[in-house]
Design a protein around this motif. Sequence first.
Motif, PDB file in Angstrom:
ATOM      1  N   SER A 356       0.836  -1.201   0.000  1.00  0.00           N
ATOM      2  CA  SER A 356       0.000   0.000   0.000  1.00  0.00           C
ATOM      3  C   SER A 356       0.868   1.248   0.000  1.00  0.00           C
ATOM      4  CB  SER A 356      -0.928  -0.004   1.215  1.00  0.00           C
ATOM      5  OG  SER A 356      -1.931  -0.978   1.006  1.00  0.00           O
ATOM      6  N   LYS A 357       0.266   2.361  -0.479  1.00  0.00           N
ATOM      7  CA  LYS A 357       1.055   3.575  -0.647  1.00  0.00           C
ATOM      8  C   LYS A 357       0.318   4.811  -0.128  1.00  0.00           C
ATOM      9  CE  LYS A 357       3.176   1.809  -4.829  1.00  0.00           C
ATOM     10  NZ  LYS A 357       3.291   1.910  -6.277  1.00  0.00           N
ATOM     11  N   ALA A 358       1.060   5.695   0.494  1.00  0.00           N
ATOM     12  CA  ALA A 358       0.552   7.034   0.821  1.00  0.00           C
ATOM     13  C   ALA A 358       1.738   7.930   0.523  1.00  0.00           C
ATOM     14  CB  ALA A 358       0.152   7.111   2.286  1.00  0.00           C
ATOM     15  N   ASN A 359       1.731   8.516  -0.660  1.00  0.00           N
ATOM     16  CA  ASN A 359       2.967   9.142  -1.118  1.00  0.00           C
ATOM     17  C   ASN A 359       3.140  10.615  -0.790  1.00  0.00           C
ATOM     18  OD1 ASN A 359       4.696   7.160  -2.053  1.00  0.00           O
ATOM     19  ND2 ASN A 359       3.549   6.923  -3.964  1.00  0.00           N
ATOM     20  N   HIS A 360       2.032  11.314  -0.483  1.00  0.00           N
ATOM     21  CA  HIS A 360       2.189  12.755  -0.285  1.00  0.00           C
ATOM     22  C   HIS A 360       1.254  13.302   0.780  1.00  0.00           C
ATOM     23  CE1 HIS A 360       3.390  12.156  -4.570  1.00  0.00           C
ATOM     24  NE2 HIS A 360       2.234  11.535  -4.639  1.00  0.00           N
ATOM     25  N   LEU A 361       1.776  14.143   1.673  1.00  0.00           N
ATOM     26  CA  LEU A 361       0.971  15.062   2.491  1.00  0.00           C
ATOM     27  C   LEU A 361      -0.241  14.425   3.150  1.00  0.00           C
ATOM     28  CD1 LEU A 361       1.093  17.681  -0.337  1.00  0.00           C
ATOM     29  CD2 LEU A 361       2.032  18.133   1.926  1.00  0.00           C
ATOM     30  N   THR A 362      -0.033  13.439   3.978  1.00  0.00           N
ATOM     31  CA  THR A 362      -1.153  12.682   4.526  1.00  0.00           C
ATOM     32  C   THR A 362      -0.956  12.396   6.010  1.00  0.00           C
ATOM     33  OG1 THR A 362      -1.852  11.693   2.443  1.00  0.00           O
ATOM     34  CG2 THR A 362      -2.161  10.332   4.389  1.00  0.00           C
ATOM     35  N   TYR A 363      -2.081  12.304   6.749  1.00  0.00           N
ATOM     36  CA  TYR A 363      -2.017  11.866   8.140  1.00  0.00           C
ATOM     37  C   TYR A 363      -2.822  10.583   8.292  1.00  0.00           C
ATOM     38  CZ  TYR A 363      -2.874  11.353  13.067  1.00  0.00           C
ATOM     39  OH  TYR A 363      -2.966  10.825  14.330  1.00  0.00           O
TER      40      TYR A 363
END
Length: 452
Positions: A356-363
């Motif tokens: 899984s990916k969360a690549n930018h600007l995330t909480y």
Amino acid sequence: MSLHIVILAAGKGTRMYSKLPKVLHRIGGKTMLEHVIDTAAALQPQSVSVVVGHGKESVLQELGGKAVNWVEQNQQLGTGHALKCALPALPESGRTLVLYGDVPLIDTGTLHAILEAAGNDVGVLTDILDNPTGYGRIIRNENGHVVAVVEEKDADAAQKAVREVNTGILVLPNARLAAWLESLSSDNVQGEYYLTDLIALANRDRIPVHAVRVAASYLAAGVNNKSQLADLERVFQSNQAQQLLQAGVTLRDPSRFDLRGCLKHGQDVVIDVNCVFEGDVSLGDDVHIGANCVIKNALIHNGAVIAPFSHLENCEVGAGAQVGPFARLRPKAVLAEGVHIGNFVEVKDSTIGKGSKANHLTYIGNAVVGEKTNIGAGTITCNYDGVNKYQTVIGNEVRIGSSTMLVAPVTIGDRATTGAGSVITKNCEAGKLVVARARQTVIEGWVRPEKP
Ligand code: UD1
Ligand code: MG
């Protein structure tokens, strides 16, 4: 012959200009006193006593759990008086090794050497310094035997010229201790009971004094100010860096590497400059750590890459995962194999499934994320109402559109998609597209204000 160790640690440390007692200042993340206690314990003595005075409450709060006898010296009347305070803890047989809470890098090799040289007699650890200012000088007679130690402040010009100094570390026969300490006088420039006067007393009683020279000055160097603390910190760090290099870790610059704890590593680990490792960190094979990362209590599996400027604490990073640059993994962030966590992404108390990916600007906080899910830029798990924390559950192969607000508690089913900018307040069914945002409209006839 039984061995007892007394660590003197009651002094104030005036020149540190700190509220903290001197011996609680840290080298490599560990208090100086703990370094000395651990080294003492490694000799497996019959007892270890620590003489505390200044700031004893803080010392006990920090180190009270250590298996030592705590001895109080309520007034700091000198090193001789400090040892006298520990006398009730010492049997009349065997010998006593005196260490200092502010001489943190003493090692067992040096201590074995002085214990062996001393035998049943007296041993004193010495050093030869280019600039002996401030130290007690070793005075030898015409036969080269050590006959006294004279403190700098009590020394005459000829004695001051001596470059051989007392490091303070002594081995003493217990049978003589009580009598010698009893006969100490404070008739000297500082008005203190000097432990060093025991050397002259040994001579008076014809007990030989064996001097052993320390192999490297840092081993017996004392810390009286922040400058000396910083010097020993560098020595300590450079020794650790050398051990890691010897064990095959690539450090891009060993002089820009800090380990304040314990680092375990596999093969072909690469660490770029200016990284700080704290607590227990374990790096698998082929792990790469980019420049300027701070990593505390983390388990990082094979082939993971931590890009520059990332901050990781109490977390786990799966094999082949990519983190950063500028990522923050907070306590209980658990990333499975192949997860990507990109720039300005914060993960706390959440597990993220394989790939899984969360690549930018995330909480992502208090969440369970499945496998092969993509979390778009600007997504937030709204997990906190100011009092309670709520969980967000995201399934497998989900696509969370950019800037989705997931108002927890909420569950997103497998293969669901959320439209960008959605505020999701209800559970989303598997496989469905959910859009929760105002529709775009065109305001017909609107006239744009223009400057005249
Ligand atoms: C001492 C030695 C000196 C030696 C130097 C090495 C004496 C008299 N002098 O001088 O020969 O060259 O160490 O660094 O021993 N402490 C107590 N209670 C006291 C006084 C001191 O516990 O009443 C402890 C301090 O916390 C410190 C240690 O003893 O850990 C040494 O005391 P310090 O005042 O630093 O002695 P120095 O003047 O440096
Ligand atoms: Mg000192």
